[in-house]
Design a protein around this motif. Structure first.
Motif: not given
Length: 400
Positions: A241-248, A251-256
């Motif tokens: 249902q979702f990605f949890f992204c952290t560290g830089a 990681f969230d832009t990869a998921a996006l």
């Protein structure tokens, strides 16, 4: 897709303009490019009108997080009546030590420092001790506790303050559970990363205790590999249902990018890494639902520790310089973005009057300020000073 990319470009330009506004509001002398390894930045405040000079460093210009941290530091130093001297390493980590040496040579009375790797801490401490220049650590502390213990032996060590990374992960998990989501994917740096690891541990503990399941994880420090592995993980777990992204922000832009590629608006992103892309996505898209973080408030708080020290009011705990690692975090959701951009990023977290009121306070009073830090607390403080309206509080659901 071209329209989408054009809209994102426009959004990024608007976000960049917001950063410029931040620089104008919180950093009245924006850095300029230099052909030298590092860039020095003077203060707009005349030296004759100040109590002294405090230096601060940052790694690179143009990074949302590091620019904000630097601007917050400068704002707090100048609001307390000191001249601020900022030096940017222009992305060269090895330049950091030289930058600190240069600030010491320039006659600073104190240093507010952001040090990215453990190997630097004792080297810097030794240089400051030899020069008799006090220093405080902002936003990062040693990951090796034995190094922290050694720092106590230096008379010029004023203290350190960093975010509660456990709280970042806990808050992110609660956002997911509040939305009724129980199937998660994790995207983060290599296992053992000093910032991401406690966030992930807290997220997993809180999320699974609330009935959630981790379907899979990607851990990598290779940006190209992250994108590929994120797509593979996405395709292998259609029920997520979702990605949890952290560290830089990597990681969230990869998921996006993956969600945009498949135009999958069912899956969401919860992140601990706010940047211009995420702000724009929270405003225009429905992929990013929450960003949780401390929003670089440690630039303010470390500066307050230093200015109190220089005025003869050092903070101590059991006779030692305080090392604080529990600065609270809060979540910014799409409904909060307008407020965040206008009153936190665009107008600085604490007002000059609040900074000045924190000069001469006790350690206990300082910790009360730290512990109280939250989005509602900041909103109410700005309402009390007349910069936030009742309508804005109502829109955020903050009682007053």
């Amino acid at each position: 897709m071209m329209k989408k990319r054009f809209a994102r470009l426009v959004g990024l330009l608007l976000a960049a303009a917001m950063i410029c506004s931040l620089a104008a509001g919180c950093d009245s002398s924006a850095p300029t490019d230099s052909s030298s390894p590092s860039t020095s930045e003077g203060s707009s405040q005349p030296a004759g009108d100040t109590k002294g000079k405090i230096g601060y460093n940052y790694l690179v210009m143009g990074d949302f997080a590091l620019d904000t941290l630097a601007n917050n530091t400068k704002r707090a130093i100048e609001a307390a009546g000191y001249e601020a001297m900022g030096v940017c390493a222009n992305g060269a980590v090895d330049q950091t030590i030289t930058d600190i040496e240069n600030m010491i040579a320039a006659g600073v009375d104190g240093l507010v420092l952001w040090l990215p790797v453990d190997s630097m801490y004792l080297t810097v401490a030794e240089k400051c001790e030899t020069a008799g220049v006090p220093f405080v650590l902002a936003d990062k502390v040693p990951t090796d506790e034995t190094i922290t213990e050694q720092l106590y032996s230096y008379k010029t060590f004023v203290g350190a303050i960093a975010p509660d990374n456990y709280a970042h992960g806990e808050n992110a998990a609660n956002v997911a559970l509040d939305n009724g989501w129980t199937q998660a994917l994790i995207i983060a740096p290599g296992i053992g990363d000093g910032t991401a690891t406690p966030r992930i541990e807290a997220f997993v503990e809180t999320f699974t205790a609330g009935g959630g399941t981790i379907l899979g994880e990607v851990h990598s420090d290779d940006q190209n590999e992250v994108v590929t592995k994120t797509e593979d993980l996405y395709l292998a777990n259609p029920e997520a249902q979702f990605f949890f992204c952290t560290g830089a922000s990597t990681f969230d832009t990869a998921a996006l990018n993956v969600l945009e590629k498949y135009s999958d608006h069912e899956k969401k992103i919860i992140t601990c890494e706010l940047d211009t892309t995420i702000i724009e996505s929270m405003v225009e898209d429905d992929y990013v639902v929450s960003d949780t973080g401390d929003f670089w408030v440690c630039g303010y708080l470390a500066s307050i520790m230093m200015t109190n020290y220089l005025s003869g009011n050092p903070f101590t705990v059991d006779g030692k310089a305080p090392v604080i690692t529990n600065v609270p975090s809060f979540a910014v959701i799409p409904e909060h973005v307008d407020f965040y951009q206008k009153h936190i990023a665009g107008d600085c977290i604490y007002s000059d009057a609040e900074i000045q009121a924190m000069q001469g306070i006790t350690m206990d009073e300082f910790m009360e300020k730290v512990s109280a830090y939250s989005l509602p607390e900041r909103a109410l403080a700005k309402y009390a000073e007349g910069t936030v309206t009742a309508e804005e509080l109502d829109a955020m659901g903050v009682e007053y």
